[in-house]
Design an enzyme around this catalytic site. Sequence first.
Site, PDB file in Angstrom:
ATOM      1  N   ASP A   1      35.628  36.949  35.269  1.00 37.11           N
ATOM      2  CA  ASP A   1      37.004  36.905  35.783  1.00 37.11           C
ATOM      3  C   ASP A   1      36.965  37.088  37.285  1.00 37.11           C
ATOM      4  O   ASP A   1      37.190  38.172  37.787  1.00 37.11           O
ATOM      5  CB  ASP A   1      37.842  37.993  35.104  1.00 37.11           C
TER       6      ASP A   1
ATOM      7  N   GLU B   1      44.715  36.035  42.573  1.00 35.18           N
ATOM      8  CA  GLU B   1      45.293  35.850  41.249  1.00 35.18           C
ATOM      9  C   GLU B   1      45.640  37.196  40.634  1.00 35.18           C
ATOM     10  O   GLU B   1      46.652  37.350  39.964  1.00 35.18           O
ATOM     11  CB  GLU B   1      44.296  35.105  40.343  1.00 35.18           C
ATOM     12  N   GLU B   2      44.773  38.187  40.852  1.00 31.41           N
ATOM     13  CA  GLU B   2      44.871  39.424  40.079  1.00 31.41           C
ATOM     14  C   GLU B   2      46.069  40.298  40.408  1.00 31.41           C
ATOM     15  O   GLU B   2      46.629  40.936  39.524  1.00 31.41           O
ATOM     16  CB  GLU B   2      43.585  40.258  40.233  1.00 31.41           C
TER      17      GLU B   2
END
Lengths: 477, 477
Positions: free
Chosen positions: A307, A341-342
């Site tokens: 990820d 994104e996170e």
Amino acid sequence: MKFKLIVLSALAAAATFTAAAQQATPTPAIYSAKTLAELPLVRDAALKSDYAYERTRFMTNNIGPRLSGSAQAARAVEYVAEEMRELGLEVRLQELKVPHWVRGIETGELTEFPGMAKGTTQKIVLTALGGSVATPESGLTAELVVVTSYEQLERLGRKGIEGKIVLFNEKFDHRLSDSGEGLKAYGQAVRFRGGGPSAASRLGAVAVLVRSAGASQMRLPHTGGTRYADDVKKIPAASVTYEDADLIDDLVKQGTTKMRLVLTPKTYPDAVSHNVIADLKGSERPDEIVIVSGHLDSWDLGTGALDDATGVAAAMQVPYLLKQLGLQPKRTIRVIAYMNEENGLVGGTEYAKAEANNIANHIAAIEADLGASHPMGVLFAGKPEALPFFTPFLEVLREHGSGLIRTEGGVGADIGPLTQRGVPSFAPWFNTRTYFMYHHTAADTFDKVNPEELARVGSVMAVTAYALANMEQPLPR
Amino acid sequence: MKFKLIVLSALAAAATFTAAAQQATPTPAIYSAKTLAELPLVRDAALKSDYAYERTRFMTNNIGPRLSGSAQAARAVEYVAEEMRELGLEVRLQELKVPHWVRGIETGELTEFPGMAKGTTQKIVLTALGGSVATPESGLTAELVVVTSYEQLERLGRKGIEGKIVLFNEKFDHRLSDSGEGLKAYGQAVRFRGGGPSAASRLGAVAVLVRSAGASQMRLPHTGGTRYADDVKKIPAASVTYEDADLIDDLVKQGTTKMRLVLTPKTYPDAVSHNVIADLKGSERPDEIVIVSGHLDSWDLGTGALDDATGVAAAMQVPYLLKQLGLQPKRTIRVIAYMNEENGLVGGTEYAKAEANNIANHIAAIEADLGASHPMGVLFAGKPEALPFFTPFLEVLREHGSGLIRTEGGVGADIGPLTQRGVPSFAPWFNTRTYFMYHHTAADTFDKVNPEELARVGSVMAVTAYALANMEQPLPR
């Protein structure tokens, strides 16, 4: 993260298997005979390549965790840009302002509980949620209360919650996850991570714990972003392991249980960062774009291997393979390594904004952000009328067990704003059974990447991208 | 721990399946008809009881980690004594002087490595080995060198080792462990934990890391005791996760890699502690003793659920069940909760010393210290001539899948000194496949205990003990 959650629940809601694409008659006019002959070559080159694996190694082992605003994130931007320039791509950096949150000390201990040995405590393993505010430096101590739903929280009301630390003890559904529906299990478990702190704060709680939204069974907490509503006092929020949630639950049932919580994260002013955008120009329709992407930032506990270094690396590998084979796509293949994104989704949001007047030229967007186990095929968000277009390349992938397709409402957080604007969107499709064991934990590290499986992810990405870039007709949208 | 290792390698060497016991004709004269009729009652009571499960809960959730010398270990002594008194047993505490080592801060970070982003480090997840000395408070920084054997260490010699931090990178054999031979895999991997620090110190190393001796795949280090030879300078020693060992190995292969290590454990003067010894007096031969036991101390990272609260609890349950059924054994059944198995074996050693003139009256010793998964039967250390004596009670256990027997050189660390003096020794036998995932980690917590499996462990312990206590003939020894 807020946006990501919307996408995920859309995923869960729209999940249906679609056999149409496999059964429909291929339409030869969609692809030239030359393209159809080249697709297996692209696939085979991907299956033999360790390009993505070695890029994943560098991003994880040599750079490390890449949380937005960190020096490692900046180094990763540089690295991807360099590598893409080395392949001869046109590279530009899209400037962004991203949240800059830095984890501090984080400890928890039970200071009062039934049966305790005098002068002792029980350690609670936890990790701050991204975006959490800090406790006082010396920590805060308060009684624990456990709830499993917002309804239960409301029933307890201010009288039951004020001055307490609230544990949201929603269990991750291992059985659902083990059956391949990890995303659904995650979607269920993650509700309290985003909204729990605000809901508890409204009733006067002094801090919030959430049971980890993930499948680790080794006393490892799963982090993730939280977000405070505008109208509440921000209170510290952390994720505890399922083991520690069970312990707290057991002791609270027995009697008064108090906890000391120390969290010292800091939120700095937004930092300058970048999306990396690298074009392999198309030979016939260079203005038309097929995106291959992943996100470059990661949580800070592990090294963001699954990820999402693997997603970025698989995207980077697409132009590498085509160059290696001497193939130039008819449309432009654009590699995007999205930032943030996170904990903000700034990269995906800003990219879509910047391209607002150019959406029609975005023929398709692919993002890989669900790990790197064996891909069963592709997820697709778009018009069902487009499905027959995919048959030829799915057949090429099917030979290696990656030829299924499933339609979803959304398939990737960063490309979500494009999906919402009608851009046909794709992602390698995994069963995500193991993904949520490692997701957002310290154990998301390079060793979790299987080189053969990653090669297969690369083959799905490259074959899909090359086919879409070479279609003789536009996709229905 | 040194002793434990000897026992374990003896286990590995002597491991042979013995079908004799199952096939031999039962010798009716060994047990009275009454005893034979009672054994299934004991088994069934155990299978229905949650006594051991609830005692395990208290020792882990309500007391917590119980490292020798800690307040929790003292509280656990008190607790077991109280519980046994409550059952009406004769309880005494055997005073011991035990090592008193307390973990401190423990951090590791790579401060120099190929490709690193300026101003960053890579975190290394580690935990001090029990008994390790401290680094300076501000830590020590040195270059890393990786070896996989003592031969390789010697080949590098003082020139290659002096001033460095040595990583012993022996891999835990997952395949061996998964095949059910977890003890063998552990025995292989653990060699460097005990001897590595001394060997490296002799060549001038400044610190030692060992790859975790265990099967965790979630970036969780396995602790365990180390022991310095008398003739070496004591250097700090820690266990790193397999993930971090892989990372270090990868980076060292690429170029100079340096690490900062901070370990601040403290070794205090030996502390007073106790074995808990509780007798359920025999009706016919009260001087003859059958021991049921486990160890009360645990490592400090988790709460010592599988290692070894379950063993102690299963032993405590034996007199509970017999009282519940109104059965008095012919010989005395002695519950022992040993102290200091993990880092000194003082309890087991001192018990055997104190009973040196009474060994002949020790008819048998049972210890459960290999977890609490489904028991396949019993391990036995003693004369093969004794095997036919076990057929009747193994048949009672066989109905629930726990009727196998396997002979070993030793079956439990605490009862090892008795085994060596000829006391027939037993342990519940598990395949230990999952045990070494949790062993000596923070994840050895109450939730890992399955109540049904623990009930089966309890049935093996109780049936074996009651049968041995009621034999009409002595065991060959």
